[in-house]
Design an enzyme around this catalytic site. Sequence first.
Site, PDB file in Angstrom:
ATOM      1  N   HIS A 125     -38.205   6.884 -23.825  1.00 36.27           N
ATOM      2  CA  HIS A 125     -37.177   7.877 -23.575  1.00 36.27           C
ATOM      3  C   HIS A 125     -37.155   8.883 -24.711  1.00 36.27           C
ATOM      4  O   HIS A 125     -37.786   8.686 -25.753  1.00 36.27           O
ATOM      5  CB  HIS A 125     -35.800   7.205 -23.481  1.00 36.27           C
ATOM      6  CG  HIS A 125     -35.371   6.552 -24.775  1.00 36.27           C
ATOM      7  ND1 HIS A 125     -35.924   5.367 -25.235  1.00 36.27           N
ATOM      8  CD2 HIS A 125     -34.456   6.930 -25.715  1.00 36.27           C
ATOM      9  CE1 HIS A 125     -35.368   5.035 -26.384  1.00 36.27           C
ATOM     10  NE2 HIS A 125     -34.479   5.964 -26.706  1.00 36.27           N
ATOM     11  N   ASP A 181     -34.152  11.139 -26.991  1.00 38.30           N
ATOM     12  CA  ASP A 181     -32.714  11.125 -27.269  1.00 38.30           C
ATOM     13  C   ASP A 181     -32.108  12.460 -26.854  1.00 38.30           C
ATOM     14  O   ASP A 181     -32.620  13.513 -27.234  1.00 38.30           O
ATOM     15  CB  ASP A 181     -32.462  10.889 -28.761  1.00 38.30           C
ATOM     16  CG  ASP A 181     -32.932   9.521 -29.222  1.00 38.30           C
ATOM     17  OD1 ASP A 181     -33.021   8.610 -28.370  1.00 38.30           O
ATOM     18  OD2 ASP A 181     -33.209   9.351 -30.426  1.00 38.30           O
ATOM     19  N   HIS A 211     -40.076   7.896 -27.367  1.00 37.25           N
ATOM     20  CA  HIS A 211     -40.288   6.680 -28.140  1.00 37.25           C
ATOM     21  C   HIS A 211     -39.822   5.452 -27.350  1.00 37.25           C
ATOM     22  O   HIS A 211     -39.129   5.565 -26.341  1.00 37.25           O
ATOM     23  CB  HIS A 211     -39.563   6.757 -29.490  1.00 37.25           C
ATOM     24  CG  HIS A 211     -38.101   7.083 -29.397  1.00 37.25           C
ATOM     25  ND1 HIS A 211     -37.629   8.329 -29.026  1.00 37.25           N
ATOM     26  CD2 HIS A 211     -36.988   6.332 -29.610  1.00 37.25           C
ATOM     27  CE1 HIS A 211     -36.311   8.342 -29.037  1.00 37.25           C
ATOM     28  NE2 HIS A 211     -35.897   7.135 -29.365  1.00 37.25           N
ATOM     29  N   ARG A 252     -35.771  -8.240 -34.559  1.00 37.90           N
ATOM     30  CA  ARG A 252     -35.704  -6.866 -35.058  1.00 37.90           C
ATOM     31  C   ARG A 252     -34.276  -6.354 -34.914  1.00 37.90           C
ATOM     32  O   ARG A 252     -33.689  -6.425 -33.843  1.00 37.90           O
ATOM     33  CB  ARG A 252     -36.665  -5.953 -34.288  1.00 37.90           C
ATOM     34  CG  ARG A 252     -36.773  -4.545 -34.860  1.00 37.90           C
ATOM     35  CD  ARG A 252     -37.852  -3.740 -34.135  1.00 37.90           C
ATOM     36  NE  ARG A 252     -38.135  -2.484 -34.809  1.00 37.90           N
ATOM     37  CZ  ARG A 252     -37.498  -1.344 -34.601  1.00 37.90           C
ATOM     38  NH1 ARG A 252     -36.520  -1.301 -33.697  1.00 37.90           N
ATOM     39  NH2 ARG A 252     -37.821  -0.263 -35.255  1.00 37.90           N
TER      40      ARG A 252
END
Length: 341
Positions: free
Chosen positions: A206, A208, A263, A273
């Site tokens: 996607h 931002d 990304h 993570r």
Amino acid sequence: MVVLSQPVVENFAHIKTCMPTSNIFTEIPVVDLLDPDAKTIIVEACKEFGFFKVINHGVPTEYIAQLEDEAIKFFNLPKPEKEKSGPPNPFGYGNKKIGLNGDLGWVEYLLFSTNPELFSQKGKFILPGISESFWSIVNEYVSAMRNMACEVLEMIAEELKIGPRDILSKLLRDEKSDTCFRLNHYPPCSELQALSGRNLIGFGDHTDPQIISIIRSNNTSGLQIALKDGTWVSVPPDQSSFFINVGDSLQVLTNGRFRSVRHRVLAGSLNSRISMIFFGGPPLTEKITPLPSIMEQGEESLYNEFTWYDYKKSAYGTRLSDDRLGFFEKSFADKSKKRSI
């Protein structure tokens, strides 16, 4: 403290996968904010990649360490305890589901509003289950991220010579700025070998929608960005630095000179993570259109004017991987007109 190793998703049959890539991105532009040439490097990085790394940022390490510790404590809670802070509407605790349009990921998260009118001690009534200490640390961290984002935007304005130094940063400093903050937790997935060599996607590809995003993660890999030719490359983790993304709104404000970076995040088999993302958005009523001061003589806007509210509403109505900005491109509108004739 170690993050729980048990996955937050009971099965991953419906979560997307992708083929693995061995491409490590070794050409990440590195911006030393104390370097006199920083603004030049930033602008070049925004044009070429829409992505860069920031060092010598001045953010106190205790803010980072304390926030990560609080995040780990929260994500270590039993599932029923975490769910007291959800479901996200749109803020709060979410698990597996990303947005309202069917996107799934190997992720659990907390999404906070950072609007000054909401982001205060009163916020605990909006997100029950969040401790006083957690709220306090998030508040301090968000303040530091807003300052960094504004510093970067002011460097951009200076380098592009597009008017007052705060022509971009004032959109984030506005008391009605529609910014938000997200904590993502990607648990290790020991069952990855069952995917026949494919990678499980923690958060799908996607861009931002906001103006600018600042990302920090622990020292665990997973973040990937797409280059101009569409090639996906892996970003080496660096827990002492910050990564900055150009958002869709900044791409429009610069009339396409800057690139909103696509990304995604892949799940790992061994390590958890934790990532922290500050999303810098303008006030809801702000009109998003190319800045007049950036336009050259005879240059036409690539986009139809829209308010941030319009774009945000449109973005929430699409899937992650959709070309959300494409709906606002003038070429898209022209094609639609031709089809209707």
